[in-house]
Each structure stands twice: as C-alpha cells, then as structure tokens.
Scaffold this motif. Structure first.
Motif, PDB file in Angstrom:
ATOM      1  N   UNK A  30       0.853  -1.171   0.000  1.00 35.89           N
ATOM      2  CA  UNK A  30       0.000   0.000   0.000  1.00 35.89           C
ATOM      3  C   UNK A  30       0.893   1.226   0.000  1.00 35.89           C
ATOM      4  N   UNK A  31       0.715   2.099  -0.967  1.00 36.89           N
ATOM      5  CA  UNK A  31       1.491   3.333  -1.057  1.00 36.89           C
ATOM      6  C   UNK A  31       1.038   4.334  -0.016  1.00 36.89           C
ATOM      7  N   UNK A  32       1.897   5.263   0.300  1.00 40.06           N
ATOM      8  CA  UNK A  32       1.629   6.309   1.262  1.00 40.06           C
ATOM      9  C   UNK A  32       0.748   7.382   0.632  1.00 40.06           C
ATOM     10  N   UNK A  33       0.260   8.274   1.430  1.00 40.76           N
ATOM     11  CA  UNK A  33      -0.389   9.485   0.970  1.00 40.76           C
ATOM     12  C   UNK A  33      -1.677   9.232   0.205  1.00 40.76           C
ATOM     13  N   UNK A  84       4.718   4.400  -6.260  1.00 39.77           N
ATOM     14  CA  UNK A  84       5.175   4.835  -7.582  1.00 39.77           C
ATOM     15  C   UNK A  84       3.996   5.013  -8.533  1.00 39.77           C
ATOM     16  N   UNK A  85       3.082   4.059  -8.551  1.00 41.59           N
ATOM     17  CA  UNK A  85       1.922   4.146  -9.439  1.00 41.59           C
ATOM     18  C   UNK A  85       1.071   5.357  -9.102  1.00 41.59           C
ATOM     19  N   UNK A 144       9.503   3.199 -10.306  1.00 40.56           N
ATOM     20  CA  UNK A 144       8.751   4.000 -11.273  1.00 40.56           C
ATOM     21  C   UNK A 144       8.608   3.280 -12.604  1.00 40.56           C
ATOM     22  N   UNK A 145       9.699   2.726 -13.104  1.00 43.27           N
ATOM     23  CA  UNK A 145       9.648   2.088 -14.424  1.00 43.27           C
ATOM     24  C   UNK A 145       8.948   0.734 -14.414  1.00 43.27           C
TER      25      UNK A 145
END
Length: 179
Positions: free
Chosen positions: A3-6, A15-16, A44-45
């Motif tokens: 799970x990404x932050x923010x 990244x997504x 990112x890539x």
C-alpha cells in the motif's frame, strides 16, 4: 502489492500513485539517487505507462558525481558530507534542471553497514523540488540495508505525491479565484 503512502488506494504502489498524479497534471519527473542506487527509478519504471511522466534518473553514488553532474555545491559537500538535508535539496533541484523535468526528487543517506560522514546507519534525507515547492525530510530508519533503501524509496515517492496534491490544490484555488 504494498500500500502506497499518501492516500494511494489499496493494491497500488507509491510509484503508481505518484505517476498517476503526474500524468493527470501533465507534468514530468526526474530522480537523483544515492543510497537507493536506482531503487526509486526501478519502482517507477515497473509501472506500465511510466514513460508518459518519468524522464530519467541519475544514480549519483559517488560524492564527486553529486557535484559534477547534479551541481551540488562543492564547498557544502566538503564541509558537511553527502548525508545532509541541503545536499538532498540540491540533488533534487539539480536533477530537475538536468533532465528538464517539472519535478525532481532525491535520496541521500546511510544504508550501512558503517556510519558515513559522521551520520549513523539509517540516517536518510529525501527531497522534492517542483513548481513553487521545495521540501526536504530527515528520516531515522531501522532495519537491514535493503529495508532502509526500500523505505527511503517509498518515503520519497510518498513525499512527492503529497507535494503534487498540494500543488494541484493551490492551482485549483488560483483558477477558481480563491476560497
């Protein structure tokens, strides 16, 4: 997936989420990495469609490269070393300039196994430089070298997402005549 932050929704990486915000605002990103050694760029890539917003990266592992390629002040590096908030800020601004990107992000710090520049293992600085926005955060991380590097990458991408959202809110307020 992590799970990404923010505010990133479940199932999407940091990244997504950052790339989605960049694409929605038709902006670009460049990355300067030291201790993460390409981890941020790899994250990112790994996202399909990243080329719409991601311009490129510089892995400035050697202190000399931070100065020669990214334009970090040589006197600052000599006096303070590479593990420093101002160095991170200058790396982010430098990669933004070199790559012609809307936003630049940077990581510098000590992943271990030994202290560096008088800083203990786990001391990390991440920075974001963008239109009307410059932010640097100091982290004190625990864990293995790999864990410190992963958390540094996740954090700088989360910081970017925060700044992108804040920048978008500011532009919306300006376009709508203020609130």
């Amino acid at each position: 997936m992590a799970r990404g932050r923010s505010g990133a929704s479940e199932g999407r990486t940091a990244a997504a989420y950052a790339l989605q915000l960049l694409a929605e605002s038709d902006q670009t990103l460049a990355v300067a990495e030291s201790l993460t050694g390409g981890v941020v760029a790899a994250e990112l890539t790994s996202v399909p469609g990243a080329s719409r917003s991601f311009r490129g990266s510089v892995t400035a592992y050697a202190t000399e490269i931070k100065h020669r390629v990214l334009g970090v002040d040589a006197d600052l590096l000599a006096a303070e070393g590479a593990v420093n908030a101002q160095v991170a800020a200058e790396m982010a601004a430098g990669v933004r300039r070199v790559m012609g990107a809307s936003w630049g992000i940077a990581t510098t710090g000590v992943a271990g196994p030994e202290p560096q520049d008088g800083q203990p293992v786990g001391t990390v600085f991440v920075a974001v430089d963008g239109p009307g926005s410059r932010k640097t955060v100091r982290l004190r991380l625990n864990g293995s070298r790999a864990e410190i590097r992963r958390e540094s990458a996740r954090t700088v991408l989360g910081l970017l997402s925060d700044e992108l959202r804040e920048n978008a809110r500011g532009q919306d307020t300006e376009q709508n005549g203020g609130i």
